[in-house]
Design a protein around this motif. Sequence first.
Motif, short mmCIF file in Angstrom:
data_model
loop_
_atom_site.label_atom_id
_atom_site.label_comp_id
_atom_site.label_asym_id
_atom_site.label_seq_id
_atom_site.Cartn_x
_atom_site.Cartn_y
_atom_site.Cartn_z
N MET A 93 30.12 -40.23 64.03
CA MET A 93 30.91 -39.48 62.85
C MET A 93 30.18 -39.42 61.67
SD MET A 93 35.00 -40.54 63.66
CE MET A 93 35.41 -38.92 62.47
N LEU A 94 29.46 -40.46 61.22
CA LEU A 94 28.58 -40.39 59.93
C LEU A 94 27.57 -39.35 60.08
CD1 LEU A 94 28.67 -44.21 58.95
CD2 LEU A 94 29.84 -42.38 57.96
N GLN A 95 26.95 -39.47 61.26
CA GLN A 95 25.65 -38.42 61.66
C GLN A 95 26.56 -37.10 61.59
OE1 GLN A 95 24.63 -40.25 65.23
NE2 GLN A 95 23.11 -41.37 64.27
N HIS A 96 27.44 -36.82 62.10
CA HIS A 96 28.20 -35.37 62.10
C HIS A 96 28.37 -34.98 60.77
CE1 HIS A 96 30.49 -32.00 63.39
NE2 HIS A 96 31.56 -32.44 62.67
N VAL A 97 28.83 -35.79 59.85
CA VAL A 97 29.00 -35.86 58.36
C VAL A 97 27.82 -35.07 57.62
CG1 VAL A 97 29.69 -36.41 56.16
CG2 VAL A 97 31.09 -36.71 58.22
N ILE A 98 26.74 -36.17 57.87
CA ILE A 98 25.48 -35.81 57.46
C ILE A 98 24.60 -34.52 57.79
CG2 ILE A 98 23.09 -36.70 57.40
CD1 ILE A 98 24.25 -39.57 57.51
N ARG A 115 22.78 -49.99 56.56
CA ARG A 115 23.32 -49.35 57.76
C ARG A 115 22.89 -47.79 57.97
NH1 ARG A 115 29.63 -47.92 58.96
NH2 ARG A 115 29.24 -47.01 61.32
N TRP A 116 23.00 -47.31 56.88
CA TRP A 116 22.57 -45.68 56.76
C TRP A 116 21.06 -45.52 56.79
CZ3 TRP A 116 26.09 -41.77 55.17
CH2 TRP A 116 27.42 -42.24 55.15
N ARG A 117 20.35 -46.49 56.95
CA ARG A 117 18.93 -46.40 56.91
C ARG A 117 18.22 -45.28 57.90
NH1 ARG A 117 14.38 -51.26 56.61
NH2 ARG A 117 12.25 -49.94 56.03
N HIS A 118 18.84 -45.28 58.85
CA HIS A 118 18.17 -44.49 60.06
C HIS A 118 19.31 -43.48 60.71
CE1 HIS A 118 14.70 -46.97 60.17
NE2 HIS A 118 15.44 -48.04 60.28
N LEU A 119 20.32 -43.18 59.99
CA LEU A 119 21.48 -42.36 60.36
C LEU A 119 20.87 -40.96 60.48
CD1 LEU A 119 24.77 -43.77 59.06
CD2 LEU A 119 24.10 -44.04 61.49
N TRP A 120 20.18 -40.58 59.51
CA TRP A 120 19.74 -39.11 59.29
C TRP A 120 18.62 -38.85 60.42
CZ3 TRP A 120 14.62 -38.22 59.03
CH2 TRP A 120 13.44 -39.24 58.74
N ARG A 121 18.22 -39.60 61.29
CA ARG A 121 17.14 -39.41 62.18
C ARG A 121 17.74 -38.81 63.64
NH1 ARG A 121 13.36 -44.46 62.86
NH2 ARG A 121 12.13 -42.88 64.07
N SER A 122 19.21 -39.02 63.49
CA SER A 122 19.74 -38.72 64.76
C SER A 122 20.80 -37.84 64.63
CB SER A 122 20.06 -39.96 65.41
OG SER A 122 19.13 -41.00 65.89
N THR A 123 20.99 -36.96 63.51
CA THR A 123 22.20 -36.10 63.23
C THR A 123 21.86 -34.92 64.32
OG1 THR A 123 20.65 -34.84 61.87
CG2 THR A 123 22.24 -36.53 60.69
N SER A 124 23.04 -34.42 64.47
CA SER A 124 23.46 -33.42 65.66
C SER A 124 23.27 -31.90 65.03
CB SER A 124 24.78 -33.21 66.03
OG SER A 124 25.89 -33.13 64.89
N GLY A 125 22.62 -31.67 63.38
CA GLY A 125 22.32 -30.57 62.87
C GLY A 125 21.33 -30.74 61.91
N LEU A 126 20.64 -29.45 61.70
CA LEU A 126 19.61 -29.51 60.65
C LEU A 126 19.69 -28.50 59.88
CD1 LEU A 126 16.14 -30.54 62.29
CD2 LEU A 126 17.17 -31.80 60.65
N ARG A 127 19.63 -28.74 58.25
CA ARG A 127 19.70 -27.46 57.42
C ARG A 127 18.37 -27.75 56.55
NH1 ARG A 127 24.90 -26.64 54.20
NH2 ARG A 127 23.85 -24.66 53.92
N ILE A 128 17.46 -26.74 56.94
CA ILE A 128 16.25 -26.60 56.22
C ILE A 128 16.28 -25.58 55.51
CG2 ILE A 128 13.74 -26.56 56.47
CD1 ILE A 128 14.05 -27.62 59.34
N VAL A 129 16.64 -25.87 54.30
CA VAL A 129 17.09 -24.80 53.06
C VAL A 129 16.53 -25.29 51.80
CG1 VAL A 129 18.78 -23.65 54.31
CG2 VAL A 129 19.20 -25.61 52.68
N GLY A 130 16.28 -24.38 50.70
CA GLY A 130 15.61 -24.97 49.46
C GLY A 130 16.92 -25.72 48.66
N LEU A 131 16.53 -26.82 48.24
CA LEU A 131 17.62 -27.58 47.38
C LEU A 131 16.83 -27.76 45.93
CD1 LEU A 131 20.17 -29.16 47.27
CD2 LEU A 131 18.87 -31.15 48.15
#
Length: 493
Positions: A93-98, A115-131
């Motif tokens: 669920m955290l990966q879904h939010v990320i 705990r959050w150190r590696h969560l971003w590596r397995s997210t179900s979505g990617l948004r490659i946009v300018g920030l």
Amino acid sequence: MVDPANSDAGDEVRARWLDGGRSSRTAVLSRAHDSWATLNMEDEVNANGVNERDLLPTRQRPPLLDGMPPKRKRKSAPPVIAVDRISNLPDHMLQHVISFLPAQAAVRTCMLARRWRHLWRSTSGLRIVGLHDKCYYYADVQELRKFVDHLLLLRERTDLDTVEIKFGEFSQDDRPYLNLWIRFVVMSKVRALTVHLDGSLFLYLDPLVSQHLRTLDLEGVGLEESVLDFASCTALEDLKMCRCDINAGRIASRSLKHLSIFGCRSDLDCRIHVSTPGLVSLNLADFAGKTPFLGNMALLERARVDLSDNCEDDCLNYDSGALCGANDNACAVCLDNNDGRSDCVILGGISNAKHLELLSEGGNATFIRDLKHCPTFSKLKTLLLNEYWCEAPGLDPLACILKNSPALEKLSLHLFSWGPSHKVEIKGSYGRVEEATAISEHLNIVEVKCNVVDEKVLKVLKFLCSFNIKTVSVIKVVDMSISSTLVSTSTNF
């Protein structure tokens, strides 16, 4: 009478009076001191929350001042305990939010806790946009090229659900990187892919091969025939193309259900053949080039076709609603044989639709050419037309399509008014007669929307009267200066 000043008895009385006054003063001071102590003791609470005055026996409790009510006990606010509810969520669920965050922000979540150190590596979505400054914008590819390379390299090899890739300008050197990134997410079994490019160049995509891709949203890309043949994308159901350069003679997909082609262009000399037999909804608008040829769509329910002045199908001899197709000296556009495919370019393919919006700029010969071989719209329930269908001298285009719509229930005419708000709205209904009529007997609602009731609109209203459409149910007037015209109109329509 005894003289107290000159006798022993007087001395004794004087002594008693002085003793009595001292006792009275002492009693008053004692009572005042006890009352003051009582007030102070109201605020002195021991560790158990009990006032020390309440611990005294009833008889030993000091009295309160006369007329002063006992002070109420102060209730202390309950302690605030911070609860980290987010950390209680499971990892998926955290990966879904990320996954809803831009990729840069998603990576930064690794700093929150161990705990959050590696969560971003397995997210179900990617948004490659300018920030930038907490705002999203279309960044140039050069700005994020190094970051995206490392991002995809360090990700776990997990399946992706949604991917958004949005960039501004890019150079010729960036094209291999963009296609490589797109190939990576396709290999990750992405289901919904969005590629938006807002640069001066078109990115020509490599062919897509995926058994999992369901939604494809493209903007500012170049598309060749090898890309638009979706035989290798058997699960594709939703395709959107906006401001794309279509350099292909065919768009083919047997699985596609929803197709939108908006603001696209084609420089080909031939028409693009759209072959999507399973299509349910179609939106074709503002196309630049030869109008695409629509193949048979047996399952179509809703279609919107808006042929702008960018289409290269304008009659070369167009004059106030009259095309030269019926003349002996017809122009090359009006005599076009539609590349030999069929008699109709648009209407034949969408004849099974239940809801249609057919709009066009004056002078476009596509619809008028199709009406010479007009199909029967046997399932059509609602129809929206603009003034293009009412400009011909005898309103023949409008009469033709009405006569070939036997199940029509609602007709809307937007005459010389783009909307969505209109100054004048007239609603009428079809009055059935005993003898057979040329239009649908199921027609219940007729809407005419315009900005002013002028001669052109009156001509359309009189034409509708010839089909026994007379009863006016609603008249909406925004501009009161034209109300007098509507009064006379309503009696005749």
